[in-house]
Write a protein that holds these residues in place. Sequence first.
Motif, short mmCIF file in Angstrom:
data_model
loop_
_atom_site.label_atom_id
_atom_site.label_comp_id
_atom_site.label_asym_id
_atom_site.label_seq_id
_atom_site.Cartn_x
_atom_site.Cartn_y
_atom_site.Cartn_z
N SER A 230 -72.60 62.38 -88.40
CA SER A 230 -72.96 61.18 -87.64
C SER A 230 -71.71 60.32 -87.44
CB SER A 230 -74.02 60.38 -88.41
OG SER A 230 -73.43 59.76 -89.53
N ARG A 231 -71.88 59.31 -86.60
CA ARG A 231 -70.73 58.42 -86.40
C ARG A 231 -70.39 57.70 -87.71
NH1 ARG A 231 -70.97 54.13 -81.68
NH2 ARG A 231 -71.55 55.98 -80.49
N LEU A 232 -71.42 57.45 -88.52
CA LEU A 232 -71.16 56.86 -89.83
C LEU A 232 -70.20 57.73 -90.64
CD1 LEU A 232 -73.45 54.99 -92.18
CD2 LEU A 232 -72.38 57.01 -93.11
N GLY A 233 -70.40 59.04 -90.56
CA GLY A 233 -69.51 59.95 -91.27
C GLY A 233 -68.07 59.81 -90.79
N ARG A 234 -67.92 59.63 -89.48
CA ARG A 234 -66.56 59.48 -88.95
C ARG A 234 -65.96 58.14 -89.36
NH1 ARG A 234 -69.19 62.35 -85.06
NH2 ARG A 234 -69.66 60.67 -83.61
N VAL A 235 -66.79 57.10 -89.45
CA VAL A 235 -66.29 55.80 -89.91
C VAL A 235 -65.82 55.93 -91.36
CG1 VAL A 235 -66.92 53.42 -90.46
CG2 VAL A 235 -67.73 54.45 -88.34
N VAL A 236 -66.65 56.60 -92.17
CA VAL A 236 -66.34 56.75 -93.59
C VAL A 236 -65.02 57.52 -93.78
CG1 VAL A 236 -67.12 58.02 -95.61
CG2 VAL A 236 -68.67 56.45 -94.48
N GLN A 237 -64.84 58.58 -92.97
CA GLN A 237 -63.57 59.31 -93.07
C GLN A 237 -62.41 58.47 -92.55
OE1 GLN A 237 -64.09 63.69 -91.90
NE2 GLN A 237 -66.07 62.82 -91.44
N GLY A 238 -62.71 57.61 -91.60
CA GLY A 238 -61.70 56.68 -91.12
C GLY A 238 -61.27 55.72 -92.23
N ILE A 239 -62.24 55.29 -93.03
CA ILE A 239 -61.92 54.41 -94.16
C ILE A 239 -61.01 55.14 -95.14
CG2 ILE A 239 -62.92 53.28 -96.19
CD1 ILE A 239 -65.41 52.70 -94.43
N ARG A 240 -61.31 56.42 -95.35
CA ARG A 240 -60.50 57.23 -96.26
C ARG A 240 -59.04 57.31 -95.77
NH1 ARG A 240 -61.82 63.32 -95.57
NH2 ARG A 240 -60.66 62.85 -93.69
N ASP A 241 -58.86 57.47 -94.44
CA ASP A 241 -57.53 57.73 -93.91
C ASP A 241 -56.77 56.47 -93.52
OD1 ASP A 241 -58.07 60.41 -94.18
OD2 ASP A 241 -58.83 60.64 -92.15
N ALA A 242 -57.47 55.45 -93.08
CA ALA A 242 -56.80 54.23 -92.61
C ALA A 242 -57.78 53.07 -92.75
CB ALA A 242 -56.33 54.39 -91.17
N GLU A 243 -57.91 52.59 -93.99
CA GLU A 243 -58.92 51.57 -94.27
C GLU A 243 -58.69 50.30 -93.45
OE1 GLU A 243 -60.05 51.18 -98.37
OE2 GLU A 243 -60.56 49.07 -98.11
N GLY A 244 -57.42 49.89 -93.36
CA GLY A 244 -57.11 48.66 -92.63
C GLY A 244 -57.51 48.77 -91.17
N ARG A 245 -57.22 49.91 -90.55
CA ARG A 245 -57.56 50.12 -89.15
C ARG A 245 -59.07 49.99 -88.95
NH1 ARG A 245 -56.71 48.35 -85.18
NH2 ARG A 245 -54.60 48.98 -84.75
N THR A 246 -59.83 50.59 -89.86
CA THR A 246 -61.28 50.53 -89.76
C THR A 246 -61.76 49.08 -89.77
OG1 THR A 246 -61.17 52.45 -91.20
CG2 THR A 246 -63.34 51.69 -90.63
N ARG A 247 -61.16 48.31 -90.66
CA ARG A 247 -61.54 46.90 -90.77
C ARG A 247 -61.19 46.15 -89.48
NH1 ARG A 247 -59.72 46.11 -96.17
NH2 ARG A 247 -61.78 46.35 -97.09
N PHE A 248 -60.01 46.42 -88.93
CA PHE A 248 -59.55 45.65 -87.78
C PHE A 248 -60.19 46.11 -86.47
CE2 PHE A 248 -55.98 44.48 -90.62
CZ PHE A 248 -56.12 43.11 -90.51
N ILE A 249 -60.94 47.21 -86.48
CA ILE A 249 -61.72 47.48 -85.27
C ILE A 249 -63.17 47.04 -85.47
CG2 ILE A 249 -60.29 49.29 -84.22
CD1 ILE A 249 -62.03 51.38 -85.44
N GLY A 250 -63.41 46.30 -86.53
CA GLY A 250 -64.69 45.59 -86.62
C GLY A 250 -65.74 46.19 -87.54
N TYR A 251 -65.36 47.11 -88.43
CA TYR A 251 -66.34 47.64 -89.37
C TYR A 251 -66.24 46.91 -90.70
CZ TYR A 251 -66.89 51.55 -86.13
OH TYR A 251 -67.13 52.31 -85.02
N GLN A 252 -67.42 46.56 -91.24
CA GLN A 252 -67.45 45.96 -92.57
C GLN A 252 -67.26 47.10 -93.58
OE1 GLN A 252 -67.69 42.78 -93.34
NE2 GLN A 252 -68.58 41.77 -91.56
N VAL A 253 -66.03 47.35 -93.94
CA VAL A 253 -65.70 48.50 -94.78
C VAL A 253 -66.53 48.51 -96.07
CG1 VAL A 253 -63.85 49.43 -96.22
CG2 VAL A 253 -63.40 48.86 -93.84
#
Lengths: 277, 372
Positions: free
Chosen positions: B239-262
Amino acid sequence: MSTSPAVTGPVGLRMKPTGKRRSTNAPSPDLSHNIILYVEGVTKSFDGFKALNDLSLYIETGELRCVIGPNGAGKTTMMDVITGKTQPDTGSVWFGQTIDLLGLSEPEIAQAGIGRKFQKPTVFPEHSVFENLELAMACDKSVWKILFAKLNAVQRERIDEVLGIIGLKDQRTAKAGALSHGQKQWLEIGMLLMQDPLVLLVDEPVAGMTPQETERTAELLVSLAGKHSVVVVEHDMNFVRSIARKVTVLHEGHVLAEGTMDEVQNDPQVKRVYLGE
Amino acid sequence: MSTQSMTGQGVLIPALKADRGGQVLLALLLIAAVVVPIFNLMIPEGSFFHLSTYTVTLFGKYLCYGLLAIAVDLVWGYCGILSLGHTAFFALGGYAIGMYLMRQIGPRGVYGNPILPDFMVFLNWTELPWFWEGMNHFPVALLMVVLIPGLLALGFGWLAFRSRVTGVYLSIMTQALTFALLLAFFRNEMGFGGNNGLTDFKELLGFDLKTPGMRVALFITTVVALAVGYIGCRYVIASRLGRVVQGIRDAEGRTRFIGYQVESYKLWIWVFSAALAGIAGALYVPQVGIINPGEFAPINSIEVVIWVAVGGRGTLYGAVAGAVLVNYAKTWFTAAFPEIWLYALGALFVGATLFLPKGVVGLIPARREKTA
C-alpha cells in the motif's frame, strides 16, 4: 537582466490554474496584504553563536527571491526556522496574515503549503521516480487514508505532467537512488511541485550541476514564480544574476542589504563582507 | 513495485503476483496444512511415513516463531526500527491465552479450587485478582491477545517516537522494556504464577490439548494465521502506507517535509507489529504447554533479530525462512552439542552479516539470474 515571470522555458511548464489548492484540509493563508511570508525579529543561538540575529524578511506573493550570503550567514538556519525544524529563541514567523508557523510541526507546515528542497538532494533512494512523486503528492496524508489510498486519473496525469517538467519521463520506473546528481536535484524539485506549495524554499538548487542543467533549472524556477513564491538560497552568483529580481544579502544572521542585483553589488557594505572587493 | 502502483487493479493481487518468495511460502504452507494431518493422523504409528505428534508440535512452534519474525521484519526491515524487545509482545499474547487455559482447568487442579488456579491457592489468595475476571471466556482472551501487546506498544511507541528516539537508543529502550517485564512477571504478587508461570493446561474450547487431533488442529490454525499474517503484511507493504514507511526508513526528514506525520506512521506499524507478535505468542503457548517469565528474556528478542537477518531482512518470507531454519538448527544443535549452540548462533549472525547481507533468501534470485 531579470526575466519576466510569464516566460516559459523549453521545459514547458504550464500550471493549470486551480482556484482552490487541491491539497488538503489544511487552512489556506490569508494573503490580503500581498505578503506571503513574514519573518520578524528572529534570533536563534546555538551554544552562544547567533546563527540568526534579529532577522527580518518579507516575501511577497508570487515573487522570486534570492538569498545570498557567506557561509555561516544563517541561510540554512533561516529555512529550518520557517519549515519548523528549528524553534527560534525570539521573533515570529507568519504564513500570510493568519497562520503562525512557530506553533506548527514540520508536516503541518508542509501541508499548509511550504515546500522545501534540501541542499543535499534528498529523495527516497529505494523508490522509483514515479513513487517518489506519488508520495510527495498533495493529499490527505493521515495514516488510515494513506493505507487505502489509490491514484485516480487526475493524480496520475499530474504525476506525468511533473515527470515531463523535470525531464525524467524515461526514468519513471528507475530507482531514485540510481539517478545522477543533477537528476536527483530535479526529482526533488518535482517532489516539491507535487506538493502544490504556495512557497518553495530551495536550498542551493544548482550545486553540482552542469552548465546546461543549471540553465534549465534557472528556467524552471523563473517559470514557477508567479503562481508560487520562490525563495532560492544559492552561492553561484552567475546563477543568481540570471534569475533574480530581488536579492537579499545575509550576513551574521542579519539582513545586510536588499534590492536588485545591481543595487546590492554596489552596496559598500556588501562589497566589504561578501563580494570581497 | 512501481508497476503495481500504475495498474488500475487493487493493491494486494498484483503485489502477490510479483512476490515469488511469498508464493513459495504460501504454497508450502498449503501443502503442510494438507500433508501433515494425513501423515500424522491417517498413517499408523509404526509406519515409516508416520509423522510423530512431537514433530507436528515442533513445526507448529517454528511457524509461531515465523509469525513473530514477520512482525519484527515489518518494523525493522521496512521501517528501520530495530526492536530488541519483540518477545515482550509475544509473551504477553502467550500470557493472555495462558490465563484462559488456566481458567479452563477448573476444579481439576491439584488443590481442586474451581475458580482459583493452583498457584493462587498456594499463595493463600482467596479471590481472583480483577484482571483475571472474564478470562475464562475465549473471546475475551482472544481480544486480550491483541489488545494487551497493542496497548503496551501504543504507550511505549507514543512516548518514544514523539520524543524522536531512534536508532540504537530505541533498541536499548526495547531491551529495557522486555527486561522490566521479565522482572515484574517473576514476582508472585503480580498474579501470573511468578517464576513457574502458567502451565498444566488441560483443554482449549473443551478439546483435550494432548490428543494428536488437537495438536494437528493447533498446527493448522498456526499455518492459517501465518498465511493470513503474511498476506496482511504484504498488503501493508504494497500500500502507499508501506511506501511511506520505507520512505521513513530511508529519508525520515524528507518524509516529514513532504507533510507526513512520521510519528503516527511509526506508531501505526509498531502497534500492528506488536499485535501480530501477540497472536504468535497465543498460538505458541497451547502447543508448548507453558508460559513463564523466561519468554521475556532479552536474549530471546535478540535471537528473533538474528532469524530475520539470517533469513533475509525486508522480504517477509525471508523472516519465516530464517525463523524455521535457525530454530531447526537450534533443535538439532542443543540435542547434539548443547554447549556450543550459543557460539554457533553467534557465528551464524556474524557469518550472515558478512557474507549474506540479503540473508539466505538473497542467494536464490542470484542463482536464478545466472542460470537464466
